[in-house]
Design a protein around this motif. Structure first.
Motif, PDB file in Angstrom:
ATOM      1  N   GLU A  33       0.771  -1.322   0.241  1.00  0.00           N
ATOM      2  CA  GLU A  33       0.041   0.117   0.009  1.00  0.00           C
ATOM      3  C   GLU A  33       1.457   1.312   0.054  1.00  0.00           C
ATOM      4  OE1 GLU A  33      -3.126   2.166   3.026  1.00  0.00           O
ATOM      5  OE2 GLU A  33      -2.356  -0.031   4.003  1.00  0.00           O
ATOM      6  N   PRO A  34       0.800   2.309  -1.097  1.00  0.00           N
ATOM      7  CA  PRO A  34       1.266   3.575  -0.744  1.00  0.00           C
ATOM      8  C   PRO A  34       0.902   4.248   0.482  1.00  0.00           C
ATOM      9  CG  PRO A  34      -0.579   3.411  -2.452  1.00  0.00           C
ATOM     10  CD  PRO A  34      -0.692   2.451  -2.008  1.00  0.00           C
ATOM     11  N   GLN A  68       8.215   2.889  10.804  1.00  0.00           N
ATOM     12  CA  GLN A  68       8.534   1.505  10.554  1.00  0.00           C
ATOM     13  C   GLN A  68       8.915   1.088   9.061  1.00  0.00           C
ATOM     14  OE1 GLN A  68       7.931   0.133  13.933  1.00  0.00           O
ATOM     15  NE2 GLN A  68       7.394   1.904  14.084  1.00  0.00           N
ATOM     16  N   ALA A  69       8.923   1.677   7.937  1.00  0.00           N
ATOM     17  CA  ALA A  69       9.550   1.382   7.273  1.00  0.00           C
ATOM     18  C   ALA A  69      11.460   0.984   6.926  1.00  0.00           C
ATOM     19  CB  ALA A  69       9.469   2.673   5.417  1.00  0.00           C
ATOM     20  N   PRO A  70      11.779   0.048   5.994  1.00  0.00           N
ATOM     21  CA  PRO A  70      13.173   0.143   5.983  1.00  0.00           C
ATOM     22  C   PRO A  70      13.506   1.487   5.636  1.00  0.00           C
ATOM     23  CG  PRO A  70      11.952  -1.210   4.898  1.00  0.00           C
ATOM     24  CD  PRO A  70      11.607  -0.941   5.842  1.00  0.00           C
ATOM     25  N   ARG A  71      12.993   1.805   4.489  1.00  0.00           N
ATOM     26  CA  ARG A  71      13.872   2.710   3.862  1.00  0.00           C
ATOM     27  C   ARG A  71      12.228   4.285   3.478  1.00  0.00           C
ATOM     28  NH1 ARG A  71      18.247   2.396   0.784  1.00  0.00           N
ATOM     29  NH2 ARG A  71      19.808   1.109   1.584  1.00  0.00           N
ATOM     30  N   VAL A  72      12.444   5.011   3.522  1.00  0.00           N
ATOM     31  CA  VAL A  72      11.376   5.759   2.592  1.00  0.00           C
ATOM     32  C   VAL A  72      12.317   6.783   1.397  1.00  0.00           C
ATOM     33  CG1 VAL A  72      10.263   6.201   5.037  1.00  0.00           C
ATOM     34  CG2 VAL A  72      11.864   7.730   4.643  1.00  0.00           C
ATOM     35  N   GLY A  73      11.792   7.159   1.161  1.00  0.00           N
ATOM     36  CA  GLY A  73      11.642   7.935  -0.610  1.00  0.00           C
ATOM     37  C   GLY A  73      11.309   9.401   0.317  1.00  0.00           C
ATOM     38  N   LEU A 106      13.578  -1.325  -1.747  1.00  0.00           N
ATOM     39  CA  LEU A 106      13.345  -1.583  -0.367  1.00  0.00           C
ATOM     40  C   LEU A 106      11.786  -0.747  -0.023  1.00  0.00           C
ATOM     41  CD1 LEU A 106      17.253  -1.421   0.849  1.00  0.00           C
ATOM     42  CD2 LEU A 106      15.444  -3.642   0.377  1.00  0.00           C
ATOM     43  N   GLY A 107      11.431  -0.603  -0.695  1.00  0.00           N
ATOM     44  CA  GLY A 107      10.110  -0.068  -0.775  1.00  0.00           C
ATOM     45  C   GLY A 107      10.100   1.996  -0.776  1.00  0.00           C
ATOM     46  N   ALA A 108      11.151   2.277  -0.957  1.00  0.00           N
ATOM     47  CA  ALA A 108      11.285   3.959  -0.877  1.00  0.00           C
ATOM     48  C   ALA A 108       9.691   4.404  -2.102  1.00  0.00           C
ATOM     49  CB  ALA A 108      12.837   4.617  -1.335  1.00  0.00           C
ATOM     50  N   MET A 109       9.457   5.328  -1.722  1.00  0.00           N
ATOM     51  CA  MET A 109       8.979   6.166  -2.716  1.00  0.00           C
ATOM     52  C   MET A 109       8.869   7.312  -3.832  1.00  0.00           C
ATOM     53  SD  MET A 109       4.601   4.960  -2.580  1.00  0.00           S
ATOM     54  CE  MET A 109       3.699   6.319  -3.216  1.00  0.00           C
ATOM     55  N   PHE A 110       8.811   7.408  -4.706  1.00  0.00           N
ATOM     56  CA  PHE A 110       9.510   8.222  -5.471  1.00  0.00           C
ATOM     57  C   PHE A 110       8.246   8.921  -6.544  1.00  0.00           C
ATOM     58  CE2 PHE A 110      13.339   5.437  -4.540  1.00  0.00           C
ATOM     59  CZ  PHE A 110      13.862   7.003  -3.574  1.00  0.00           C
ATOM     60  N   PHE A 118      15.901  11.738  -2.338  1.00  0.00           N
ATOM     61  CA  PHE A 118      16.042  10.895  -1.515  1.00  0.00           C
ATOM     62  C   PHE A 118      15.812   9.503  -1.209  1.00  0.00           C
ATOM     63  CE2 PHE A 118      16.812  15.089  -2.124  1.00  0.00           C
ATOM     64  CZ  PHE A 118      18.005  15.725  -1.214  1.00  0.00           C
ATOM     65  N   ASP A 119      16.958   8.901  -1.116  1.00  0.00           N
ATOM     66  CA  ASP A 119      15.779   7.013  -0.856  1.00  0.00           C
ATOM     67  C   ASP A 119      16.962   7.311   1.343  1.00  0.00           C
ATOM     68  OD1 ASP A 119      15.765   4.203  -0.014  1.00  0.00           O
ATOM     69  OD2 ASP A 119      16.302   3.805  -1.782  1.00  0.00           O
ATOM     70  N   CYS A 120      15.853   7.018   2.105  1.00  0.00           N
ATOM     71  CA  CYS A 120      16.356   7.416   3.093  1.00  0.00           C
ATOM     72  C   CYS A 120      15.809   6.282   3.888  1.00  0.00           C
ATOM     73  CB  CYS A 120      16.028   8.233   3.304  1.00  0.00           C
ATOM     74  SG  CYS A 120      16.507  10.811   2.779  1.00  0.00           S
ATOM     75  N   SER A 121      17.138   6.103   5.644  1.00  0.00           N
ATOM     76  CA  SER A 121      15.741   5.122   6.340  1.00  0.00           C
ATOM     77  C   SER A 121      15.862   6.505   7.402  1.00  0.00           C
ATOM     78  CB  SER A 121      16.852   4.387   6.339  1.00  0.00           C
ATOM     79  OG  SER A 121      18.643   4.687   7.391  1.00  0.00           O
ATOM     80  N   LEU A 122      15.662   5.741   8.706  1.00  0.00           N
ATOM     81  CA  LEU A 122      15.299   6.910  10.080  1.00  0.00           C
ATOM     82  C   LEU A 122      17.019   6.725  10.478  1.00  0.00           C
ATOM     83  CD1 LEU A 122      13.789   9.017  11.401  1.00  0.00           C
ATOM     84  CD2 LEU A 122      13.049   6.839  12.306  1.00  0.00           C
ATOM     85  N   TYR A 123      17.444   7.908  10.691  1.00  0.00           N
ATOM     86  CA  TYR A 123      18.690   7.778  11.750  1.00  0.00           C
ATOM     87  C   TYR A 123      18.667   8.553  12.565  1.00  0.00           C
ATOM     88  CZ  TYR A 123      23.721   9.555  12.712  1.00  0.00           C
ATOM     89  OH  TYR A 123      24.778   9.965  12.519  1.00  0.00           O
ATOM     90  N   ARG A 124      17.194   9.012  13.601  1.00  0.00           N
ATOM     91  CA  ARG A 124      17.191   9.233  14.564  1.00  0.00           C
ATOM     92  C   ARG A 124      15.948  10.475  14.608  1.00  0.00           C
ATOM     93  NH1 ARG A 124      22.097  11.374  16.633  1.00  0.00           N
ATOM     94  NH2 ARG A 124      22.599   8.807  16.799  1.00  0.00           N
ATOM     95  N   GLU A 125      14.807  10.195  15.470  1.00  0.00           N
ATOM     96  CA  GLU A 125      14.315  10.963  15.942  1.00  0.00           C
ATOM     97  C   GLU A 125      14.346  11.534  17.088  1.00  0.00           C
ATOM     98  OE1 GLU A 125       9.331  10.098  15.235  1.00  0.00           O
ATOM     99  OE2 GLU A 125      11.167   8.862  15.217  1.00  0.00           O
TER     100      GLU A 125
END
Length: 161
Positions: A33-34, A68-73, A106-110, A118-125
């Motif tokens: 699901e997008p 929670q996603a491994p990658r976000v766009g 890896l599921g990032a969506m653009f 940018f193909d990213c992962s959560l580094y810190r919040e």
């Protein structure tokens, strides 16, 4: 103007709106699901490691899924994307009707035709009042310096002159 009076949130919002910002989409494919949202608080943070940030309201149900996603766009909207940006800002309904997008392995969506992606992962919040600051580590990117970005200023979308 008094600098020692309590700050009214409605007045503060109007003051913040005086500063123009770019607008970005933060999206991922989760369980086929997008999922995505628009943010107007996107910033470059660091070159080493490569980091960007987005400030996200604590009440965002979308961010609860995306974090929670491994990658976000992260796609920077073009001045042609104002309708897509409005759709991604909706609280309910299909945010992707009529929107062309692609996903990474890896599921990032653009978004198609973004100024930059940018193909990213959560580094810190980090907690920040009624928002969270999401620091996102960039793993790969694309950009088109000839394309003009969409600008958000005084609560409206605008174009660069």
């Amino acid at each position: 103007m008094s600098f020692d009076a309590p700050i009214d949130p409605a007045v503060l919002r109007k003051a913040f709106a005086c500063y123009p910002s770019g607008v970005a989409a933060v999206c991922a494919m989760i369980d086929d699901e997008p999922i995505g949202m628009a943010v107007s608080s996107f910033n470059a943070v660091s070159l080493a490691p490569p980091l960007i940030s987005a400030c996200i309201q604590d009440t965002s149900r979308t961010w609860r899924k995306l974090r929670q996603a491994p990658r976000v766009g992260v796609s920077i909207f073009t001045e042609e994307h104002s309708e897509q940006c409005r759709q991604l800002s909706l609280k309910e309904g299909d945010r992707f009707t009529g929107t062309t997008w692609r996903t990474s392995d890896l599921g990032a969506m653009f978004l198609a035709d973004a100024v930059a992606a940018f193909d990213c992962s959560l580094y810190r919040e980090a907690e920040a009042g009624d928002h969270s600051i999401a620091l996102l580590e960039i793993h790969c990117l694309t950009y088109d310096p000839a394309t003009a970005p969409l600008i958000f200023h005084r609560s409206s979308f605008r174009q660069l002159a």
